[in-house]
Design a protein around this motif. Sequence first.
Motif, mmCIF file in Angstrom:
data_model
loop_
_atom_site.group_PDB
_atom_site.id
_atom_site.type_symbol
_atom_site.label_atom_id
_atom_site.label_comp_id
_atom_site.label_asym_id
_atom_site.label_seq_id
_atom_site.Cartn_x
_atom_site.Cartn_y
_atom_site.Cartn_z
ATOM 1 N N SER A 179 30.819 51.750 16.152
ATOM 2 C CA SER A 179 31.061 50.499 15.951
ATOM 3 C C SER A 179 30.137 49.239 15.960
ATOM 4 O O SER A 179 30.111 48.304 15.629
ATOM 5 C CB SER A 179 32.268 49.817 16.988
ATOM 6 N N ASN A 180 28.893 49.731 16.442
ATOM 7 C CA ASN A 180 27.545 48.623 16.482
ATOM 8 C C ASN A 180 26.474 49.429 16.097
ATOM 9 O O ASN A 180 25.755 50.330 16.772
ATOM 10 C CB ASN A 180 27.439 48.406 18.122
ATOM 11 N N SER A 181 26.009 48.887 14.843
ATOM 12 C CA SER A 181 24.825 49.299 14.391
ATOM 13 C C SER A 181 23.486 49.483 15.126
ATOM 14 O O SER A 181 22.835 50.618 15.064
ATOM 15 C CB SER A 181 24.674 48.837 12.803
ATOM 16 N N THR A 182 23.269 48.377 15.567
ATOM 17 C CA THR A 182 22.008 48.341 16.645
ATOM 18 C C THR A 182 22.204 49.324 17.695
ATOM 19 O O THR A 182 21.185 50.156 17.725
ATOM 20 C CB THR A 182 21.646 46.806 16.824
ATOM 21 N N HIS A 183 23.260 49.255 18.367
ATOM 22 C CA HIS A 183 23.330 49.981 19.485
ATOM 23 C C HIS A 183 23.399 51.584 19.070
ATOM 24 O O HIS A 183 22.370 52.405 19.966
ATOM 25 C CB HIS A 183 24.652 49.883 20.451
ATOM 26 N N ASP A 184 23.959 52.010 18.189
ATOM 27 C CA ASP A 184 24.077 53.318 17.849
ATOM 28 C C ASP A 184 22.770 53.660 17.184
ATOM 29 O O ASP A 184 22.320 54.894 17.638
ATOM 30 C CB ASP A 184 24.993 53.572 16.609
ATOM 31 N N GLY A 185 22.260 52.926 16.401
ATOM 32 C CA GLY A 185 20.603 53.272 15.963
ATOM 33 C C GLY A 185 19.769 53.560 16.860
ATOM 34 O O GLY A 185 18.890 54.497 17.057
ATOM 35 N N GLU A 186 19.583 52.595 18.030
ATOM 36 C CA GLU A 186 18.862 52.661 19.142
ATOM 37 C C GLU A 186 19.112 53.841 20.128
ATOM 38 O O GLU A 186 18.302 54.719 20.444
ATOM 39 C CB GLU A 186 18.714 51.426 19.939
ATOM 40 N N LYS A 187 20.420 54.392 20.095
ATOM 41 C CA LYS A 187 20.848 55.533 20.986
ATOM 42 C C LYS A 187 20.307 56.678 20.287
ATOM 43 O O LYS A 187 19.826 57.770 20.874
ATOM 44 C CB LYS A 187 22.102 55.404 20.990
ATOM 45 N N LEU A 188 20.641 56.819 18.705
ATOM 46 C CA LEU A 188 20.064 58.025 18.096
ATOM 47 C C LEU A 188 18.523 58.257 18.359
ATOM 48 O O LEU A 188 18.199 59.232 18.422
ATOM 49 C CB LEU A 188 20.649 58.058 16.826
ATOM 50 N N GLU A 189 17.730 56.991 17.789
ATOM 51 C CA GLU A 189 16.507 56.986 18.097
ATOM 52 C C GLU A 189 15.922 57.473 19.227
ATOM 53 O O GLU A 189 15.159 58.199 19.569
ATOM 54 C CB GLU A 189 15.697 55.827 17.297
ATOM 55 N N GLY A 190 16.399 56.944 20.542
ATOM 56 C CA GLY A 190 16.058 57.413 21.768
ATOM 57 C C GLY A 190 16.377 58.977 22.253
ATOM 58 O O GLY A 190 15.575 59.488 22.549
ATOM 59 N N PHE A 191 17.399 59.077 21.747
ATOM 60 C CA PHE A 191 17.690 60.658 21.727
ATOM 61 C C PHE A 191 16.695 61.665 21.223
ATOM 62 O O PHE A 191 16.231 62.520 21.667
ATOM 63 C CB PHE A 191 19.349 61.024 21.258
ATOM 64 N N LEU A 192 16.488 61.115 19.880
ATOM 65 C CA LEU A 192 15.561 62.146 19.091
ATOM 66 C C LEU A 192 14.005 61.980 19.653
ATOM 67 O O LEU A 192 13.385 63.251 19.701
ATOM 68 C CB LEU A 192 15.439 61.689 17.713
ATOM 69 N N GLU A 193 13.753 60.791 20.210
ATOM 70 C CA GLU A 193 12.348 60.860 20.888
ATOM 71 C C GLU A 193 12.355 61.590 22.007
ATOM 72 O O GLU A 193 11.279 62.636 22.245
ATOM 73 C CB GLU A 193 12.087 59.386 21.216
ATOM 74 N N LYS A 194 13.348 61.749 22.724
ATOM 75 C CA LYS A 194 13.461 62.648 24.138
ATOM 76 C C LYS A 194 13.259 64.028 23.571
ATOM 77 O O LYS A 194 12.546 64.682 24.182
ATOM 78 C CB LYS A 194 14.412 62.298 24.905
ATOM 79 N N SER A 195 13.809 64.390 22.602
ATOM 80 C CA SER A 195 13.949 65.709 22.102
ATOM 81 C C SER A 195 12.648 66.120 21.577
ATOM 82 O O SER A 195 12.139 67.362 21.669
ATOM 83 C CB SER A 195 15.118 65.911 21.014
ATOM 84 N N PHE A 196 11.868 65.331 20.870
ATOM 85 C CA PHE A 196 10.593 65.597 20.423
ATOM 86 C C PHE A 196 9.499 65.609 21.511
ATOM 87 O O PHE A 196 8.928 66.697 21.711
ATOM 88 C CB PHE A 196 10.142 64.541 19.723
ATOM 89 N N GLU A 197 9.781 64.905 22.642
ATOM 90 C CA GLU A 197 8.968 65.128 23.633
ATOM 91 C C GLU A 197 9.109 66.498 24.589
ATOM 92 O O GLU A 197 8.275 66.947 25.233
ATOM 93 C CB GLU A 197 9.215 63.769 24.609
ATOM 94 N N ALA A 198 10.338 66.976 24.622
ATOM 95 C CA ALA A 198 10.747 67.926 25.346
ATOM 96 C C ALA A 198 10.370 69.425 24.465
ATOM 97 O O ALA A 198 10.329 70.411 24.970
ATOM 98 C CB ALA A 198 12.301 67.938 25.605
ATOM 99 N N GLY A 199 9.952 68.960 23.207
ATOM 100 C CA GLY A 199 9.516 70.188 22.487
ATOM 101 C C GLY A 199 10.781 71.153 21.762
ATOM 102 O O GLY A 199 10.676 71.940 20.918
ATOM 103 N N THR A 200 12.016 70.499 21.730
ATOM 104 C CA THR A 200 13.048 70.974 21.003
ATOM 105 C C THR A 200 13.162 70.871 19.878
ATOM 106 O O THR A 200 13.537 71.712 19.080
ATOM 107 C CB THR A 200 14.334 70.346 21.679
ATOM 108 N N LEU A 201 12.568 69.534 19.224
ATOM 109 C CA LEU A 201 12.314 69.322 17.746
ATOM 110 C C LEU A 201 10.986 69.443 17.330
ATOM 111 O O LEU A 201 10.015 69.289 18.271
ATOM 112 C CB LEU A 201 13.022 68.036 17.306
#
Length: 527
Positions: free
Chosen positions: A321-343
Amino acid sequence: MLSGWLRLGSSATTVLGRRLSGVAASAVKPAYSEITGDDVDFFRSKLQPGAIIQGTEDLAPYNKDWMNKYFGKSKLALRPKTTEEVSELLRYCNEKSIPVVPQGGNTGLVGGSVPVNDEVIVSMSTMNKILDFDEVSGSITCEAGCVLETLDDYLADKGYRMPLDLGAKGSCQIGGNVATNAGGSRFVRYGSLRNSILGMEFVLADGTIVDTLTSLKKDNTGYDLKQLMIGSEGTLGIITKLTISTPRRLPAVNAALLGLQSFEDVAKLLVEAKAGLGEILSAFEFMDLEAVELGLKHLHGVRDPFESRCKCYVLIETVGSNSTHDGEKLEGFLEKSFEAGTLVDGVIAQDKTQMDSFWALREGLPEALLKEGAHGTLKYDVSLPMKDFYALVTDTRQRLSQLPAAVSIMEVIAPADACRYVIHRLCFCSDVQTVGWGHIGDGNLHLNVAITQQGASEAVKAQMDPFLYEWVKSRRGSISAEHGLGLMKAEKIYYTKPKPAVDIMKLIKNALDPNGILNPHKVLPRS
C-alpha cells in the motif's frame, strides 16, 4: 442463508449402500448412445437460437486443445445460457446415456476439456454474466463462463483483483479454473483458489441443480459440497455460478528480475524473501537458463536485461500500500542478497513497461516452447519438496542425453505372406531440449521437453514414461500440481494417491454420476 438443497434422487443414492471394498470391482463400463436427429431436435427446443454447433469446420476449435495434442470426434456442441438449460441438457443426456464433456476456455494441458470420442460438448462460454459485487466484503458472483481477465478488469475499477493470475487469463474461464483448482503465479500470496470460493451453483448428471451460492465466509453446516466440485474437472457436475472472495488491489507494485548461479542459491533466496519481504511478497517465479534462452529466442519484444547469462533466474514481485516503503524494502533486501553472494545480477523495473516485459518473458514460456518443439512437446506439471525441485530437471537431462546409445524403434509388421521390418530413425540427444520453470514459492515445477526433429517423439516419450512418474513418487511428490489429471494422467493417479483414496473417489463418482456420462475417461483410471 444457503438458497438451495441437494435433492437426493436416484443419481445420488444408487451406491450409497455399497461397501467400499466393492468399489474396485464395480468400475463403470457404460454403454453410451450415439446422437440422433431426435436428440438434436430436443436440444434445439430447449436452447436459444445459435446455441447448437454442428459441422466439422465449426466444431474444429471445440474438438482440439490449444496445443494440438488432443483431438475429439464430437458431432455436436451446445452453448446454454442459463442454469436451467444446463439442467435440461444433462437430465436428457443422463436418461439417454449420452456422454457429455463440459468445456470452458479449453486452455488446459492434460486433455481434460476435449472429447475422447464423440461426446456432446457443453460449452459454458455464453454463461458469462457478472451477477453481483459486494464492495464491502469484496465478494463477486458470476457465471462460470466469465473470462478470468474480464473479471479482473471489472474488479480493477472497484479497487479489487482476482486472487488467481494465469498466463492464459485472456481466454481461460473461471468455471474451468475452479474445476481444475488452477494455481498460477500469485499462489504464494493468495493461496489456493479453493480457499477463495465462497459459494457455488452446480448441476449434477441427472439435472439436479445444487444451489449453495452464498457470500458467507463462515458456514459450518454439514459437508462442504462445493469442495467436491473444485478440482473434479467436470466429472461430478457442471459448475454454473460462483461467488469468490477477492483481495484489495493495492497500488504499490514492484518487480525485479534476478540472476543466480545455482538452484541452491534460488532456494536460499526464497527463504530470505519470505523473511525479508514478508507481507508484500506477491510472486516468486523461477526460470532456468535454458528456459530464458528459449524465451529470448522466440518471444517478440522480450530482451535480456543482463550483460551476461546466469544459470538461474528469479522474478520477484511485491505488492503493498506504500510505494516508498515497499520500494525501499525491496531495494534493501536485494542489497543484502548481493552482499551475501546469493545474487550475481539483478534489475528492478523502473516503470510498468519494464515490469510487463519481465512478466512477458515468464508467461510467454509455454508459447516459446511450442515454437521450439516443432515436432512435439512434453509438458509435466509436478509438485516436489524443495530439496528435490530442480534435481528432476537435471536427472531428466541426463537421461535424455543417453538417447544416441540406446534408442531406435523397430516395428514388426506381419502381412499374410511375409514379415516386413520398419526401422525408425535414431533419436539423438540434440533432438530434444529440456527446460524448467515454475512457481517455486509453492513447490510447483513445470518440466518441459521440446522435440526439435521429426521422428524423435516416440523415443523421447519412451524415455520419460514411466521414469518421470516413478521419480516423483519416490520423492513423495504430486504428478499434478495445478493442471489436473484430465485424460493424460488419469491412469497415473496411483503414483500420487493410494488405492483406498482412489476407491473413495470412485464411490463418489458412482454416487453422483452412476451412468458415467460426465467427462468420461478423465481423472479416474478406467480399470
